[in-house]
Write an enzyme that holds these catalytic residues in place. Structure first.
Site, mmCIF file in Angstrom:
data_model
loop_
_atom_site.group_PDB
_atom_site.id
_atom_site.type_symbol
_atom_site.label_atom_id
_atom_site.label_comp_id
_atom_site.label_asym_id
_atom_site.label_seq_id
_atom_site.Cartn_x
_atom_site.Cartn_y
_atom_site.Cartn_z
ATOM 1 N N GLY A 279 0.792 -1.224 0.000
ATOM 2 C CA GLY A 279 0.000 0.000 0.000
ATOM 3 C C GLY A 279 0.821 1.269 0.000
ATOM 4 N N GLU B 186 -5.661 -4.100 -4.535
ATOM 5 C CA GLU B 186 -4.657 -5.181 -4.554
ATOM 6 C C GLU B 186 -5.155 -6.378 -3.737
ATOM 7 O OE1 GLU B 186 -0.640 -2.429 -5.033
ATOM 8 O OE2 GLU B 186 -1.230 -3.090 -3.047
HETATM 9 C C1 5RP Z 1 1.283 -0.298 -4.020
HETATM 10 C C2 5RP Z 1 2.012 -1.431 -3.403
HETATM 11 C C3 5RP Z 1 3.333 -1.777 -3.982
HETATM 12 O O1 5RP Z 1 3.354 -3.130 -4.282
HETATM 13 C C4 5RP Z 1 4.405 -1.472 -2.986
HETATM 14 O O2 5RP Z 1 4.266 -0.125 -2.566
HETATM 15 C C5 5RP Z 1 5.795 -1.705 -3.560
HETATM 16 O O3 5RP Z 1 6.076 -0.727 -4.491
HETATM 17 P P1 5RP Z 1 7.438 -0.688 -5.293
HETATM 18 O O4 5RP Z 1 7.454 -1.879 -6.193
HETATM 19 O O5 5RP Z 1 7.381 0.619 -6.050
HETATM 20 O O6 5RP Z 1 8.563 -0.701 -4.287
HETATM 21 O O7 5RP Z 1 1.569 -2.065 -2.487
HETATM 22 O O8 5RP Z 1 0.103 -0.008 -3.331
#
Ligand code: 5RP
Length: 218
Positions: A94, A102
């Protein structure tokens, strides 16, 4: 290797899990690398269910049909990143604000493949502030309840979710029992959902490190 190169490596590895039919696709920078890899094998799939408007736009940009979850039914696979993940494949998600959609797409999927660089692997969840999606009129009430649970909630400034709600980022939690805390927070009136993914954890973690991509299975 840079963090982006590690994300790219796990995104490439996740393509091995792409079935025929319809796939669920997550949100964030690692998921974006996956979408770019998915585009190379798009002939294999009928389309994708997106966990956010941003992901839908990126999929469409690659000519991948974006399908409605209610029409798609159960999905074979969901591929997404995480902000933190343990060896038990419990996660905090998140950071990008898409936690509710998600969690819905993950719930509808037979297999959750998490893709992450090695910096995301932790012993205990909670150093990354826990995102909680909240109905706007319940903001103060939910914040007080989060303080009662030992957290320090901060409203994510200038941010509205795809569902029209706000996010409280809750700092200072040490999450020793993720299933229990996920369930407890979700019972607070006004909470849409929280970013602990433990009731439905990942099934597979593809973890990118300079030594290569490690596969952990739940
Ligand atoms: C978005 C998410 C993403 O999976 C999480 O923030 C990881 O992001 P990133 O791949 O940019 O590190 O939960 O709501």
């Amino acid at each position: 290797m840079t963090q982006d190169e590690l994300k790219q490596a796990v995104a490439r590895a996740a393509v091995e899990y792409v079935p025929t039919g319809i796939i669920g696709v997550g949100t964030g920078s690692t998921a974006n690398f996956f979408i770019d890899e998915l585009a190379k094998v798009k002939h294999r799939i009928d389309g994708a269910v997106a966990s956010s408007e941003a992901t839908a736009q990126r999929l469409k940009g690659h000519g991948i049909p974006v399908l409605d979850l209610n029409a798609a039914g159960e999905l074979e696979v969901y591929v997404d990143g995480a902000d933190e993940i343990t060896e038990h494949l419990h996660m905090i998600k998140g950071g990008g604000g898409a936690l509710t959609r998600e969690k819905i797409v993950a719930a509808c999927s037979k297999k959750f493949v998490c893709i992450a660089d090695a910096s995301k692997l932790v012993g205990v969840l909670g150093k990354f502030p826990l995102p909680v999606e909240v109905i706007p009129m319940a903001r103060s009430y939910v914040a007080r309840e989060m303080v009662r649970l030992g957290g320090h909630p901060v409203v994510r400034q200038g941010y509205v979710t795809d569902n029209g709600n706000i996010i409280l980022d809750v700092h200072g939690l040490t999450i020793l029992n993720p299933v229990e805390l996920e369930t407890r927070i979700n019972q607070i009136t006004g909470v849409v959902t929280n970013g602990i993914f433990a009731v439905r954890p990942a099934d597979v973690l593809l973890l990118g490190s300079p030594e290569g991509v490690r596969t952990l299975a739940g």
